[in-house]
Enzyme design. Sequence first.
Site: not given
Lengths: 371, 411
Positions: B132, B135, B167, B250, B378
């Site tokens: 995937q 990011s 990954s 996810e 967060e």
Amino acid sequence: MNFDFSDDMKLLREEARRFLAERSSSKQVRLVLDGKTDFDRALWQSMAELGWLGIAVPTDFGGSDLGYEALCILAEEVGRACASVPFSSSVYLATEALVLAGTPEQKRAWLPKLVSGKAIATFALAEGAGNPSARKIKCVERDGRLSGTKWPVADGAMADFAVVVAQSADGTPSLYLVDLTASGVTRAPLQTLDPARPHFKLTFDSVPAERLSLDGRGWDNIVKFIERAAIVMAFEQLGGADACLASATAYAKERYAFGRPIGSFQAIKHKLADMYVGNELARSNAYWGAWALTKNAAELPLAAASARVSATQAYDFAAKESLQTHGGMGMTWETDCHLFVRRSTILSGALGTTSFWKDRIVTSLEMRNAP
Amino acid sequence: MDFDDTPEEAIFRREVRAFLNTHASPKSPSSRGLRRRFIRDAADLAAAKAWQGKKAAAGFAAITWPKDLGGRGGTAIEQVIYNQEEADFDVQRGAFEIGLGMCVPTLMKYGKPQQLKRYVAPALRGEEIWCQLFSEPSAGSDLAGLRTRAVRDGDDWVINGQKIWTSGAHFCDFGIIVTRTDPNAQKHAGLTFFFLDMKSKGVEVRPIKQISGAANFNEVFFADVRIPDEQRLGAVGDGWKVSLTTLMNERLAVGDNTGPAVEDLVDLARGLDLDDAPALRNGAVREKLADWFVQSQGVKLTKFRTMTALSRGQTPGPEASITKLVSAKQGQDIAAFAVDLLGMAGAVTDTELSPMHAWFQQAVLQAPGLRIAGGSDEILRNIIAERVLGLPADVRVDKDVPFNALPTGAR
């Protein structure tokens, strides 16, 4: 997997929530807090009429016999409403003590009265500072008469009788039924952090006492009984914790600062998210307790201790941080935050603090994980 | 209220157990610290592929997928039951979670029938692995801030830019990628989604050495990589919507703390002395053990509540959102506490000398990643606050502004 309440039970929860929101608003709770009355008698009578005081009591004694899940659900809603009624003392402590360990005569004599609201009872365990411990019981019974001092005892003045933990002549801690209207009983009001739930110091001077059956004899049996009540109390605490979260969330949405709702600031969001996490963990542990109670499962000691610790931690956090979210208003008598700070504090001490229950958890783990 | 399977679930669980008992070995306490959660080398990869092949042959590779795509056509609760059972066995993990958990489901929702026919079955059998590509160096939690460009050129798109934290990219065959196709649009509006062959010309994969010393994820660079328009998933400019399909899966794919748990800490404390007495008798140790037990039991039971909703054919409640948040932090705390408990030898990572093959020490360096991956602590708190509690969204300075007019800081 069927780890949730049934639709019937969820319906009971909705009904109880609606009823208590109307009948036990903070205005009613404050009548007791302000010393105008000792408890909400009208509410108590209505709860009796709804069958709530005998929700888990067999029908032979006038109860509703809806089981322990129903009892847990009602406790949660009583906690949410912060209700000023002797629900813990009378319903899930004294009544349960009789159901579990009363002799047939004692059950016949008292259960119908407790269920109908004609009698109120309480449970007298503590003798000052400390957690539940056989060693700490100094009240004694000799030849059917009980002497000693118990404090704090919730609802000690309005109760007709108490289930009292005392040492018998051979040194075995046992449960006794004591008529609190008998001569030789002194009931002195105590100042506590939660005046909305009156507490007392009871002094017994050679007062007639009836022993409960063998199931109420010996410290292990007494602890078993306390564990069962602790599960129900965890639900009462959980209800309170959820009420704190709801109140803080509502306030964070309507209160503006720096030109925006304070709930849009991450400092507030993350605090409330943590409150939600704590409450959900407590809810899951409490459900485990309800399951163990209903099935009388072998894991009951571990489930009870976990439910109790989780609920105490969640309520403590939610009550404090809800007040913090309300800012200066949270510090006022007028805002309801303090009702929950008070209730969470008094409930976390009742039936032993977290250090008592945590130690029991690790003892269970030691045995379970033994090589 | 009970923890029992329905009769159908019990039958399915027996089938799963029979399969696992025949083809895999159960985890044993002595294998702690040696379990195969990541792909380290070619041998691990071969083992993972072999295991996936066996699962596929037995019909357990993708339980909820439709039968015509090679799935079992089963229920969500059956998938959960399979995962529960497999967790008790020592099988090689770390190659297929993302591809089958996130990438292929996205392809299944947006791909063309002939593409599904070509790609789904080989992925299920473990023959082709997917990664995937989301990011970027300047787009992590703020994924929609991504800058990798895709420019239309005839029937192709030309990709330039960089992805990061990918990954398994070093052993993957295909990837799903979200790119920026319109920098003049508001940032969520200018994105487009594709899949690509990782062996395409211009793709360069560079492993990232992590604090643990391992390299499980990568930087991936794109230099004039050509992708046919056929491989676009969703409409041009709809990339954000497609990404959400992927992201919804996810946290399930990332999973929970795989490091030491409170029970492992009990075992460690049992064998240690603290201040000349057994550590397990120490009040401070007992207090922490109880706290973590209550917390981890709460997480486990919360999952049972989620399972119950699935078992009843209902949509799970929002309580499922708490599990990774709680267990990732707990894993880190338990690791730190265990190292502290070992006193002056706490930092020793020698697998012969440190208990459980230095599992707690490994966890000190692995646990922080779980608090960041799949939604950082967060971001998860923001999600709970906004989606569960209904608190208002943060004030945003990046809405209603063209992407290329946003402030970017130093990078």
